[in-house]
Design a protein around this motif. Sequence first.
Motif, PDB file in Angstrom:
ATOM      1  N   THR A 146      47.084  37.291  49.162  1.00 37.49           N
ATOM      2  CA  THR A 146      45.781  38.451  48.723  1.00 37.49           C
ATOM      3  C   THR A 146      45.795  39.336  49.407  1.00 37.49           C
ATOM      4  OG1 THR A 146      44.246  37.779  48.195  1.00 37.49           O
ATOM      5  CG2 THR A 146      46.040  37.222  46.909  1.00 37.49           C
ATOM      6  N   ASN A 155      50.518  44.357  46.652  1.00 34.63           N
ATOM      7  CA  ASN A 155      48.808  45.035  45.841  1.00 34.63           C
ATOM      8  C   ASN A 155      48.860  46.367  46.967  1.00 34.63           C
ATOM      9  OD1 ASN A 155      49.249  42.840  44.362  1.00 34.63           O
ATOM     10  ND2 ASN A 155      47.009  41.998  45.381  1.00 34.63           N
ATOM     11  N   THR A 161      46.926  45.004  41.190  1.00 37.93           N
ATOM     12  CA  THR A 161      46.574  44.302  41.453  1.00 37.93           C
ATOM     13  C   THR A 161      46.968  42.200  40.577  1.00 37.93           C
ATOM     14  OG1 THR A 161      44.427  44.907  40.988  1.00 37.93           O
ATOM     15  CG2 THR A 161      43.940  42.381  41.190  1.00 37.93           C
ATOM     16  N   LEU A 162      48.232  42.234  41.774  1.00 32.73           N
ATOM     17  CA  LEU A 162      48.745  40.747  41.326  1.00 32.73           C
ATOM     18  C   LEU A 162      47.503  39.851  40.862  1.00 32.73           C
ATOM     19  CD1 LEU A 162      52.071  41.380  42.993  1.00 32.73           C
ATOM     20  CD2 LEU A 162      51.833  41.232  40.268  1.00 32.73           C
TER      21      LEU A 162
END
Length: 307
Positions: A146, A155, A161-162
């Motif tokens: 991330t 993102n 926001t995965l």
Amino acid sequence: MTLLSTSAQAAPPRRRARSRLREEALVGWGFAGPFVAVFGLVFLAPIGYALYLSLFRDRLIGGTSFVGLDNYGEALTDPRFWDGLSRVGLFLLVQVPVMLGIALLVALAIDSGRLYGKDFFRVAVFLPYAVPAVVAGLIWGFMYGTRFGLVGNVNDALGVTLPDPLSPSLVLASIGNIVTWEFVGYNMLIFYSALKVVPRSLYEAAAIDGAGEWRVVTAVKLPAIRGALAIATIFSIIGSFQLFNEPSILQKLAPNAITSDFTPNLYTYSLSFAGRQHNYAATVAIVMGVITAIIAYAVQLRGMRKG
């Protein structure tokens, strides 16, 4: 005199026959001997040594002492072992059917002859199996990141926001995705090879009877490759219980989600190399091997009974 001469003449042929049998036995052992030696060295000897280690315990005071089956009693009541086993059990129940289902669909699509560029498609699906598990873990670990990977780039690019694939709630599904990506091609090849040896006369007979494509699949193709389905299922079950490489690689990226007892194999590794508990690690490995063998054998019996 006549009886004695007759028995004397019959004796040499019997001796020659016994000598020929001994020569044939020696020739047979000459062929089988190397395999037996390697099998005993790399399979039986490690199992025997692990069984020997599991009967002892290394104590702080008194050194190594014989404890009999105490280690097995401890393993069977070890919550960390059972947590890892339940985790791979859940992994097996979800990932294996998904993986085998995708592999079967791909094999049926290639075998149908209606898929454009089927040779390239077959190689493309099989290609991930040629990637070592460690490399696959590193590739997907980077994409799952991330902060620096593909999820993080998406993102930043889309302003969203995965969900974090390496979070405690999703990490098992993320590992399942990696394993599925790796082994769909392998299982597809097993199914496709089984489909290629199905007599074409069965398809012609089904067509004469007016069976459609779906009916041919369910009534002809699937029953004909039942053995291949059973073999692939057994291999997948064994592989699920041996889950180690993928969580071991991802553990450095998600230390809070993947603990040292995430899977039984990872727990055994941690006991042996980090905790220096070689005797107990051997015990856990043997218990896990017995559980795997029992479940695989039960699946094999069920497949044979259906056959």
